[in-house]
Design a protein around this motif. Structure first.
Motif, PDB file in Angstrom:
ATOM      1  N   PHE A 160      37.649  43.147  37.342  1.00  0.00           N
ATOM      2  CA  PHE A 160      38.852  42.232  38.296  1.00  0.00           C
ATOM      3  C   PHE A 160      40.429  42.925  38.388  1.00  0.00           C
ATOM      4  O   PHE A 160      40.144  43.419  36.858  1.00  0.00           O
ATOM      5  N   GLU A 161      40.781  42.738  38.923  1.00  0.00           N
ATOM      6  CA  GLU A 161      42.042  43.086  38.756  1.00  0.00           C
ATOM      7  C   GLU A 161      43.056  41.476  39.048  1.00  0.00           C
ATOM      8  O   GLU A 161      42.846  41.839  40.584  1.00  0.00           O
ATOM      9  N   ALA A 203      46.275  43.537  35.595  1.00  0.00           N
ATOM     10  CA  ALA A 203      45.942  43.837  34.559  1.00  0.00           C
ATOM     11  C   ALA A 203      44.376  44.023  34.926  1.00  0.00           C
ATOM     12  O   ALA A 203      44.277  43.344  36.278  1.00  0.00           O
ATOM     13  N   LYS A 204      43.811  44.395  34.618  1.00  0.00           N
ATOM     14  CA  LYS A 204      42.453  45.537  34.893  1.00  0.00           C
ATOM     15  C   LYS A 204      41.550  44.668  33.864  1.00  0.00           C
ATOM     16  O   LYS A 204      41.786  44.758  32.597  1.00  0.00           O
ATOM     17  N   PHE A 205      40.503  43.500  34.093  1.00  0.00           N
ATOM     18  CA  PHE A 205      39.255  42.925  33.458  1.00  0.00           C
ATOM     19  C   PHE A 205      38.421  43.172  33.575  1.00  0.00           C
ATOM     20  O   PHE A 205      37.684  42.943  34.842  1.00  0.00           O
ATOM     21  N   SER A 206      37.280  43.006  32.398  1.00  0.00           N
ATOM     22  CA  SER A 206      36.106  43.121  32.869  1.00  0.00           C
ATOM     23  C   SER A 206      34.986  42.074  32.209  1.00  0.00           C
ATOM     24  O   SER A 206      35.419  42.002  30.933  1.00  0.00           O
ATOM     25  N   PHE A 207      33.904  41.471  32.688  1.00  0.00           N
ATOM     26  CA  PHE A 207      32.476  41.429  31.640  1.00  0.00           C
ATOM     27  C   PHE A 207      32.197  41.712  32.204  1.00  0.00           C
ATOM     28  O   PHE A 207      31.260  42.904  33.040  1.00  0.00           O
ATOM     29  N   VAL A 231      38.288  40.932  43.640  1.00  0.00           N
ATOM     30  CA  VAL A 231      36.842  41.747  43.081  1.00  0.00           C
ATOM     31  C   VAL A 231      36.716  42.988  43.139  1.00  0.00           C
ATOM     32  O   VAL A 231      36.339  43.010  44.536  1.00  0.00           O
ATOM     33  N   LEU A 232      36.830  43.483  42.358  1.00  0.00           N
ATOM     34  CA  LEU A 232      36.390  45.157  42.206  1.00  0.00           C
ATOM     35  C   LEU A 232      34.914  45.221  41.958  1.00  0.00           C
ATOM     36  O   LEU A 232      33.861  44.231  42.100  1.00  0.00           O
ATOM     37  N   GLY A 262      41.198  52.111  41.060  1.00  0.00           N
ATOM     38  CA  GLY A 262      40.074  51.787  40.834  1.00  0.00           C
ATOM     39  C   GLY A 262      39.662  51.149  39.680  1.00  0.00           C
ATOM     40  O   GLY A 262      40.010  51.079  38.725  1.00  0.00           O
ATOM     41  N   SER A 263      39.226  51.218  39.155  1.00  0.00           N
ATOM     42  CA  SER A 263      37.642  50.506  37.325  1.00  0.00           C
ATOM     43  C   SER A 263      37.696  51.349  36.872  1.00  0.00           C
ATOM     44  O   SER A 263      36.942  52.794  37.687  1.00  0.00           O
ATOM     45  N   LYS A 264      38.696  51.368  35.774  1.00  0.00           N
ATOM     46  CA  LYS A 264      37.769  52.380  34.393  1.00  0.00           C
ATOM     47  C   LYS A 264      37.418  51.553  33.224  1.00  0.00           C
ATOM     48  O   LYS A 264      38.076  50.461  33.021  1.00  0.00           O
TER      49      LYS A 264
END
Lengths: 461, 461
Positions: free
Chosen positions: A202-203, A324-328, A361-362, B313-315
């Protein structure tokens, strides 16, 4: 079937097997560099010819990128099909001056072959082809149904491979997938991968005033979007390393007791990893070990954050926006889409109504898991034990493997197994990539036994 | 003393006063542009000559930057000295195409003079000089002790002014400081500033692995410095807008009941500010109004934050490090140094021992406050009431004013007052800067009364 004769043939022909392998290693199949387009085509053609020679119907599948080698041997309509995946392209070789020997002139030192692609991935899929070749040469046939797929763009994201797979599902259809692009857990500890984590990414952007404003004039009254953003993100994980989104763990498949036992016995080099990464301590989830937290448990991570003034010295502003970019990382049976739904619902409930935020949502990745009691695993277990002197460890990977998800999505196979004979310290993607000759041959021997064992398991069943 | 004769003279000479003012406005004294070095010198020389003509001993103080005009009239050794500060340099004029009239060709439209520097700051200090001139011309002398300081680098940070002040404290020594570089609270609402907030500014960096690592491979085990950082910062302010550092409010001087009454009556344009800034609501500290929170209460703000991947995008990484710049606005009697001590102690107590962080303490600014019952305020109160038809509002500014702190540090005056006749919508620093002719003259009249009133207060005392 006289298996020992086959194994004896392998041993008697070690030099010619290596010579043949070196022929493949000499091809500079760097997919990232357009100058090597002809090399990629040449390698694909060479592999098609090789597969043809060992009893497989072989051809090039053209894409708008590098060609894909496709070979099959499916004479038994009532038996399952095993698809073996590998990639003949390699990483670039920069910085070239750090190589002690030329990257495309394979050089032997002691037990090691030094060459770009020796481990990743030529050594892996070639060991499978070589096992097939010798079985075919000794018996005149191949037991079981096989599809061999060797692509040429794995190192640049497999973009055209997905186009091919999605448009020709029938051609690739298989019951089991063997991805020969993994490796041992540690040198001397062979491993089979039966699961991978997924990803939800997500961003988020919080907005405050329409332009940066003076923090003296407006500080204390005008909302600070950087603070809003960090307040939101800081609430997504507690001090015990648990994600606080309601329902987040609902679909999480707890690791089985045997999995935790297995992991506890792995030679996980906690101290040397800490030293290598320069960290003082792991920060695992409460009630789980670091290894468990990094493989079979979901995570929350901030991958990037930015907003306001980032130059030198001090600038006294309230920034207009912060992102912010964050991930699970997800584990079975979580999904990216449900994770997105739960996250967005949770944000609605915790973010005060006058905070302006937007979440993008990426693209996500599904987690993967196969029951490691499926025949592909039990067959390899016995085969590897025969030649490595110990059973492989069963592991789940913390990251994702693009092609594994492509196979899962388009072919819906019964099982996906990842295997390989390389070691973590082989320097893949680095200068002086190398691969153990001993492990290469143990791999070929193991593959021979695997082929017969796998086939036998269906005849028994 | 026939004050009405002086006021009459001002009115009779409006055109020549304006002509004289326009002469100053025509000088393109842009301190940021080295091409205007000669213009700065010419303006300084012109001002020295002017001060000389009105009974002041005047000279240029050379610096390695723009010259400073210094003029004094201190014949009364037993009376206090009033230092009046202004700056003759102006902001650049870009974007020039947005000016409706040339920025250095002062143009009158209705009540407004359009010119760069008309408000900021030529109109302000010139009104004081003009009042002195007319008193001098009518009476042949000047009541009281004065030092006039007009610098030429205010718009570029007053760097050389500090050198001068610190090396020649005796020369500048004064009991009261009048900074003629403020303005009315709103058009028609004259204001005197008796306090300013200070600043404590910090940069924090959290470090994780020595290089960015794969969030799949290591996520869940390797500490994420971006999360560590936001967790730390998110704990520094609660949902009520209160700073949570123990002892932070200990030295805070609560606004007096009369100050809160005064602020409640100010024409604070809450809705129009929200609209202009594009925010839905103010986020003030609990139990305080937005205006109070933005002027007389301390704040915590994140000014910038950065770390990890910020491209498109996502990294999927755990970043190696993450940093943020953050500040506290301070009110009397807080100090930057004690704030730093309290912050660092608090961080020691809340940050887990295995989190690596580093805090850099950047230069701070002391808050300033003067008792607004001091003679400089009471004298102006009466003088302004005489000519604006209402008493000035007494206000405290939310930001800092560099020279005010320089005066406080090097001269330790009894009182510091900031005043001016411009309005918030005069477009200072923007194209088409303007200044009301009416307010300019009301300012001159008020200054005449101030000079006599201020002097009288000492004779009475």
């Amino acid at each position: 079937m006289n298996l020992s004769a086959i194994h004896q043939t392998i041993e008697e022909n070690r030099q010619s097997v290596l010579d043949h392998f070196f022929e493949l290693l000499r091809m500079p199949t760097i997919s990232a560099n357009p100058d090597h387009k002809d090399d990629l085509h040449h390698a694909a053609q060479w592999l098609v010819q090789y597969c043809q020679n060992i009893g497989l119907q072989s051809r090039i599948l053209h894409t708008s990128g590098a060609p894909v080698v496709f070979a099959e041997h499916c004479p038994y309509p009532n038996q399952p099909v095993l698809l073996i995946y590998g990639h003949y392209d390699v990483q670039p070789v920069d910085p070239l001056e750090q190589w002690h020997t030329p990257p495309f002139d394979p050089t032997t030192k002691g037990d090691m072959i030094y060459a770009r692609g020796a481990d990743d991935d030529k050594g892996q899929f070639f060991s499978f082809l070589k096992a097939m070749e010798i079985i075919y040469s000794k018996t005149g046939s191949l037991p079981g149904n096989y599809k061999i797929v060797i692509e040429g763009e794995e190192e640049i994201g497999s973009a055209h491979f997905e186009e091919l797979l999605s448009s020709q599902r029938e051609l690739f259809q298989a019951d089991s997938i063997l991805i020969m692009d993994a490796g041992q857990f540690a040198r001397g500890v062979p491993a089979l991968v039966y699961g991978l984590r997924g990803l939800a990414y997500f961003e988020i952007t919080c907005t405050g005033p329409v332009f940066d404003v003076h923090s003296g004039q407006f500080g204390g009254g005008v909302p600070n979007p950087a603070f809003s953003l960090i307040k939101i993100l800081s609430q997504l994980k507690n001090d015990q390393g648990q994600i606080t989104i309601p329902g987040f763990y609902q679909d999480v498949q707890e690791p089985e007791p045997w999995e935790r036992d297995q992991m506890a016995q792995l030679p996980f080099q906690e101290e040397s990893i800490k030293k290598e990464l320069g960290i003082r301590a792991f920060q695992q989830e409460m009630n789980y070990t670091p290894l468990e937290s990094m493989t079979v448990r979901p995570t929350f991570d901030i991958c990037g954050i930015w907003g306001g003034y980032t130059g030198s010295g001090s600038k006294t502003i309230i920034p207009a926006r912060c992102s912010a970019k964050f991930s699970f990382r997800l584990v079975p049976n979580q999904t990216p889409s449900k994770t997105a739904t739960l996250l967005l619902e949770h944000l609605k409930s915790i973010v005060p109504p006058d905070i302006d935020y937007h979440v993008e949502v990426l693209p996500g990745i599904e987690p993967i898991i196969t029951d490691p009691h499926k025949p592909i695993f039990t067959a390899f277990n016995q085969a590897i034990k025969n030649h490595f002197g110990r059973s492989p460890v069963l592991i789940r990977g913390g990251g994702s493997v693009g092609v594994a998800n492509l196979f899962k999505r388009y072919l819906v196979p019964d099982s996906i197994c990842m295997n390989g004979w390389g070691s973590p310290d082989d320097g893949v993607h680095s200068p002086n990539e190398h691969f153990s000759i001993n492990d290469f041959f143990r791999g070929i021997h193991s593959t021979v036994d695997f082929i017969f064992e796998f086939q036998a398991s269906f005849n028994r069943g």
